[in-house]
Design a protein around this motif. Structure first.
Motif, short mmCIF file in Angstrom:
data_model
loop_
_atom_site.label_atom_id
_atom_site.label_comp_id
_atom_site.label_asym_id
_atom_site.label_seq_id
_atom_site.Cartn_x
_atom_site.Cartn_y
_atom_site.Cartn_z
N TYR A 71 0.74 -1.06 -0.03
CA TYR A 71 -0.04 -0.02 0.10
C TYR A 71 0.82 1.25 -0.15
CZ TYR A 71 -2.83 3.56 1.88
OH TYR A 71 -3.26 4.87 1.88
N GLU A 72 1.77 1.21 0.98
CA GLU A 72 2.61 2.32 1.12
C GLU A 72 3.36 2.78 -0.14
OE1 GLU A 72 4.95 1.96 4.50
OE2 GLU A 72 3.42 1.95 5.86
N ARG A 73 3.87 1.65 -0.78
CA ARG A 73 4.78 1.78 -2.08
C ARG A 73 3.79 2.05 -3.25
NH1 ARG A 73 7.53 -2.43 0.27
NH2 ARG A 73 9.73 -2.05 0.67
N SER A 74 2.47 1.76 -3.46
CA SER A 74 1.66 1.96 -4.54
C SER A 74 1.30 3.40 -4.32
CB SER A 74 0.49 1.09 -4.05
OG SER A 74 0.77 -0.28 -4.44
N THR A 75 0.81 3.87 -3.08
CA THR A 75 0.54 5.54 -3.01
C THR A 75 1.60 6.31 -3.51
OG1 THR A 75 1.32 5.33 -0.79
CG2 THR A 75 -1.10 4.98 -1.13
N ARG A 76 2.68 5.95 -3.37
CA ARG A 76 3.88 6.72 -3.81
C ARG A 76 3.94 6.61 -5.54
NH1 ARG A 76 6.67 4.95 0.92
NH2 ARG A 76 7.69 3.48 0.03
N VAL A 77 4.00 5.47 -5.92
CA VAL A 77 3.88 5.20 -7.36
C VAL A 77 2.69 5.92 -8.05
CG1 VAL A 77 3.61 3.48 -9.11
CG2 VAL A 77 5.16 3.12 -7.50
N LEU A 78 1.63 6.01 -7.57
CA LEU A 78 0.21 6.43 -8.18
C LEU A 78 0.70 8.13 -8.12
CD1 LEU A 78 -2.28 4.15 -6.78
CD2 LEU A 78 -1.59 4.43 -9.34
N ALA A 79 1.25 8.66 -6.90
CA ALA A 79 1.36 10.18 -6.58
C ALA A 79 2.53 10.42 -7.70
CB ALA A 79 1.78 10.41 -5.48
N ASP A 80 3.42 9.90 -7.84
CA ASP A 80 4.68 10.12 -8.93
C ASP A 80 3.81 10.12 -10.23
OD1 ASP A 80 6.24 10.41 -6.85
OD2 ASP A 80 7.37 8.37 -7.39
N LEU A 81 3.15 9.13 -10.51
CA LEU A 81 2.41 9.27 -11.86
C LEU A 81 1.40 10.22 -12.38
CD1 LEU A 81 1.34 5.35 -12.10
CD2 LEU A 81 3.16 6.71 -13.65
N ASN A 82 0.73 10.70 -11.16
CA ASN A 82 -0.26 11.79 -11.32
C ASN A 82 0.60 13.07 -11.25
OD1 ASN A 82 -2.80 12.83 -11.02
ND2 ASN A 82 -1.86 13.99 -9.07
N GLU A 83 1.78 12.95 -10.73
CA GLU A 83 2.66 14.36 -10.67
C GLU A 83 3.23 14.57 -12.25
OE1 GLU A 83 4.09 17.96 -8.77
OE2 GLU A 83 2.73 16.56 -8.27
N ALA A 84 3.69 13.37 -12.54
CA ALA A 84 4.27 13.34 -13.92
C ALA A 84 3.26 13.83 -15.10
CB ALA A 84 4.77 11.96 -14.25
N GLU A 85 2.03 13.47 -14.92
CA GLU A 85 0.92 13.70 -15.94
C GLU A 85 0.67 15.25 -15.72
OE1 GLU A 85 -2.33 11.27 -15.14
OE2 GLU A 85 -1.51 9.56 -16.19
N LEU A 86 0.60 15.60 -14.70
CA LEU A 86 0.35 17.38 -14.43
C LEU A 86 1.61 18.06 -15.00
CD1 LEU A 86 -1.13 17.33 -10.66
CD2 LEU A 86 -2.03 17.83 -12.91
N SER A 87 2.74 17.57 -14.75
CA SER A 87 3.82 18.44 -15.36
C SER A 87 4.03 18.06 -16.90
CB SER A 87 5.26 17.52 -14.80
OG SER A 87 5.14 17.74 -13.10
N ALA A 88 3.49 17.11 -17.45
CA ALA A 88 3.42 17.05 -18.80
C ALA A 88 2.23 17.89 -19.39
CB ALA A 88 3.52 15.71 -19.33
N GLY A 89 1.23 18.02 -18.75
CA GLY A 89 0.13 18.51 -19.25
C GLY A 89 -0.06 20.22 -18.99
#
Length: 301
Positions: A71-89
């Motif tokens: 769970y802890e690793r998944s939340t970090r991975v998903l947060a990083d994915l979301n941040e990457a999408e925001l940065s690229a958007g």
């Protein structure tokens, strides 16, 4: 099934939502899925990983140790994915209100001096700062981020370490002139030892006596519910206090407080972390901005 054929981020999203909603049915409603589909997806995930992530009962779900780590690793991975999408958007700057809960000591000595820089860097973000040394429930208190001292219990929270600080016993010159300067650990028995009026992970003052470490209870006629209040009491000459070094460094430099029994200090450290709910990986940019800022500027040492 090949690795590229598995929607691993989608599985993580569903698993995290199940944990944070506390059940398959609640998670299914927010995801637009059926409880049966959610249950089967979690079962496939566990089968693929070769580990049980959740213990199921008729009343509730409970994370296994493997599930907690995932769970802890998944939340970090998903947060990083979301941040990457925001940065690229759109590249939109963080905006909105962030509710932060922290101890009075951290707020006074570390956070408050940094606030002007934070709001200058993120003018669209506003801060609500609540101060308490007592551990709160972030979800119940509608809090985005908390700064916590001491060891962390395994939970649904994601943590980022802000560093660690040594501890030190101190007293005001006025108190020591009146009550004497303790030279041995056993001499603390006749001194007023300022302590906390709630249960802590480490009760009392650990000190080296001879060839062993002993724990001296912090008992006396005055107690307080936060470290900054204990510092103020020590400055006023009420008694001795054991406090984080970052809180009293300036007081010692200015001779407002004097270190006590330094040679008996076992060198234990109190860790500080920022903690927050993973929120299904959709960590708002405003929250991410504060977390990154504290990791950069708000470290404890």
């Amino acid at each position: 099934m090949g690795r590229l054929e598995v929607n691993r981020s989608g599985e993580m999203e569903v698993f995290v939502r199940v944990v944070e909603m506390g059940g398959f049915s609640s998670a299914a409603r927010t995801l637009g899925m059926t409880p049966s589909a959610v249950s089967k997806l979690i079962a496939r995930l566990e089968s693929r990983l070769g580990a049980r992530l959740l213990n199921r009962s008729t009343r509730k779900l409970q994370l296994t140790p493997e599930g907690c780590a995932f769970y802890e690793r998944s939340t970090r991975v998903l947060a990083d994915l979301n941040e990457a999408e925001l940065s690229a958007g759109t590249g939109e700057r963080p905006e909105g209100r962030v509710r932060l809960n922290t101890s009075a000591a951290y707020a006074t000595h570390i956070l408050t001096p940094l606030v002007p820089e934070f709001i200058a860097r993120y003018p669209g973000v506003s801060l609500d700062i609540a101060q308490t040394d007592v551990v709160i429930d972030l979800l119940e208190e509608r809090t985005d981020v908390a700064v916590r001292a001491g060891p962390l219990k395994s939970s649904r929270l994601v943590a980022r370490k802000l560093g660690a600080t040594p501890m030190m016993i101190v007293g005001a010159p006025s108190y020591l002139e009146k009550n004497g300067y303790p030279k041995r650990v056993d001499e603390l028995e006749k001194h007023l030892r300022l302590g906390f009026c709630y249960a802590r992970s480490i009760e009392g003052w650990p000190l080296i006596q001879g060839d062993k470490t002993v724990n001296i209870p912090a008992v006396g006629s005055v107690q307080a519910n936060d470290g900054e209040a204990l510092r103020q009491l020590a400055l006023a000459g009420v008694g001795l206090a054991r406090l984080a070094v970052f809180m009293v460094r300036e007081d010692i430099r200015e001779k407002r407080l004097v270190p006590i029994l330094e040679e008996c200090n076992p060198g234990d450290l109190e860790e500080f972390h920022t903690v927050y709910l993973g929120q299904g990986g959709l960590l708002p940019a405003r929250v991410r901005a504060l977390l990154d800022f504290l990791a950069e500027k708000g470290r404890v040492g």
